[in-house]
Design a protein around this motif. Structure first.
Motif, PDB file in Angstrom:
ATOM      1  N   GLU A   7      -1.609   3.488  -3.119  1.00  0.00           N
ATOM      2  CA  GLU A   7      -1.180   2.380  -2.146  1.00  0.00           C
ATOM      3  C   GLU A   7       0.376   2.416  -2.670  1.00  0.00           C
ATOM      4  O   GLU A   7       1.267   1.773  -1.392  1.00  0.00           O
ATOM      5  N   ASP A   8       0.746   2.226  -4.120  1.00  0.00           N
ATOM      6  CA  ASP A   8       2.057   1.981  -4.157  1.00  0.00           C
ATOM      7  C   ASP A   8       2.708   3.229  -3.349  1.00  0.00           C
ATOM      8  O   ASP A   8       4.183   2.387  -3.057  1.00  0.00           O
ATOM      9  N   TYR A   9       2.276   4.382  -3.261  1.00  0.00           N
ATOM     10  CA  TYR A   9       3.275   5.517  -1.990  1.00  0.00           C
ATOM     11  C   TYR A   9       3.324   4.807  -0.900  1.00  0.00           C
ATOM     12  O   TYR A   9       4.405   4.639  -0.246  1.00  0.00           O
ATOM     13  N   LEU A  10       2.402   4.210  -0.322  1.00  0.00           N
ATOM     14  CA  LEU A  10       2.659   3.561   0.841  1.00  0.00           C
ATOM     15  C   LEU A  10       3.350   2.580   0.986  1.00  0.00           C
ATOM     16  O   LEU A  10       4.108   2.407   2.447  1.00  0.00           O
ATOM     17  N   GLU A  11       2.702   1.810  -0.101  1.00  0.00           N
ATOM     18  CA  GLU A  11       4.672   0.617  -0.511  1.00  0.00           C
ATOM     19  C   GLU A  11       5.408   0.838   0.110  1.00  0.00           C
ATOM     20  O   GLU A  11       6.545   0.399   0.407  1.00  0.00           O
ATOM     21  N   GLU A  12       5.859   2.055  -0.945  1.00  0.00           N
ATOM     22  CA  GLU A  12       7.330   2.246  -1.360  1.00  0.00           C
ATOM     23  C   GLU A  12       7.876   2.880   0.314  1.00  0.00           C
ATOM     24  O   GLU A  12       8.568   2.732   0.614  1.00  0.00           O
ATOM     25  N   ALA A  97       2.892  -8.789 -10.233  1.00  0.00           N
ATOM     26  CA  ALA A  97       2.778  -8.636  -9.142  1.00  0.00           C
ATOM     27  C   ALA A  97       1.742  -7.173  -8.954  1.00  0.00           C
ATOM     28  O   ALA A  97       0.641  -7.230  -8.421  1.00  0.00           O
ATOM     29  N   GLU A  98       2.597  -5.933  -9.458  1.00  0.00           N
ATOM     30  CA  GLU A  98       2.304  -4.867  -9.664  1.00  0.00           C
ATOM     31  C   GLU A  98       1.017  -4.795 -10.115  1.00  0.00           C
ATOM     32  O   GLU A  98      -0.297  -4.199  -9.973  1.00  0.00           O
ATOM     33  N   ALA A  99       0.444  -5.396 -11.856  1.00  0.00           N
ATOM     34  CA  ALA A  99      -0.662  -5.754 -12.253  1.00  0.00           C
ATOM     35  C   ALA A  99      -1.544  -6.050 -11.462  1.00  0.00           C
ATOM     36  O   ALA A  99      -3.090  -5.376 -11.303  1.00  0.00           O
TER      37      ALA A  99
HETATM   38 MN    MN Z   1       0.830  -1.613  -7.307  1.00  0.00          MN
END
Ligand code: MN
Length: 141
Positions: A7-12, A97-99
């Motif tokens: 999810e973090d990859y796609l978000e970035e 928010a990341e957490a």
């Molecule tokens: Mn995240």
């Protein structure tokens, strides 16, 4: 279903796609501070699930599905940061928010969105809440 890491990859990738014509593996590697081979591995997974088009040494292109989910992930992060500001949390908004973002159900995200939207159209309620928080803080000191 994407893992928190994917999810973090796609978000970035989505975030970069808003400002860059072409998103490259090095952009993601630098932003997330992850070694290239790990980024490449994650990109292959995103490609296998049809979120992006990616070939070795190539640029990263979001598919329609990737754009849709990427937009949601960026909006969700933004929403949670707004929510933390709204409830006057003294935390680091971005880190908090990341957490939170990967572990809340869509039902809770929807509920938080309703509250943030409600506060935006009812500044009186927002002010009343801020005043309440401040009066509590001043009673303590
Ligand atoms: Mn995240």
């Amino acid at each position: 279903m994407l893992t928190p890491s994917l999810e973090d990859y796609l978000e970035e990738i989505y975030r970069f796609s808003l400002s860059l014509d072409t998103v490259r593996v090095t952009d993601i590697s630098n932003r997330l501070n992850v070694a290239l081979p790990s980024v490449t591995k994650a990109l292959y997974k995103l490609r296998d699930e049809s979120y992006i088009k990616y070939e070795r040494y190539g640029v990263i292109m979001l598919t329609d599905k990737g754009k849709e989910i990427g937009y949601y992930l960026v909006a969700r992060n933004q929403l949670l940061q707004e929510f933390l500001a709204l409830i006057c949390s003294k935390c680091d908004f971005a880190a908090e928010a990341e957490a939170m973002e990967h572990y809340l159900s869509t039902a809770t995200i929807d509920a938080i969105k309703n509250m943030v939207d409600f506060m935006k159209v009812n500044p009186f309620w927002q002010q009343a809440f801020h005043d309440f928080i401040e009066s509590k803080a001043s009673r303590k000191s």
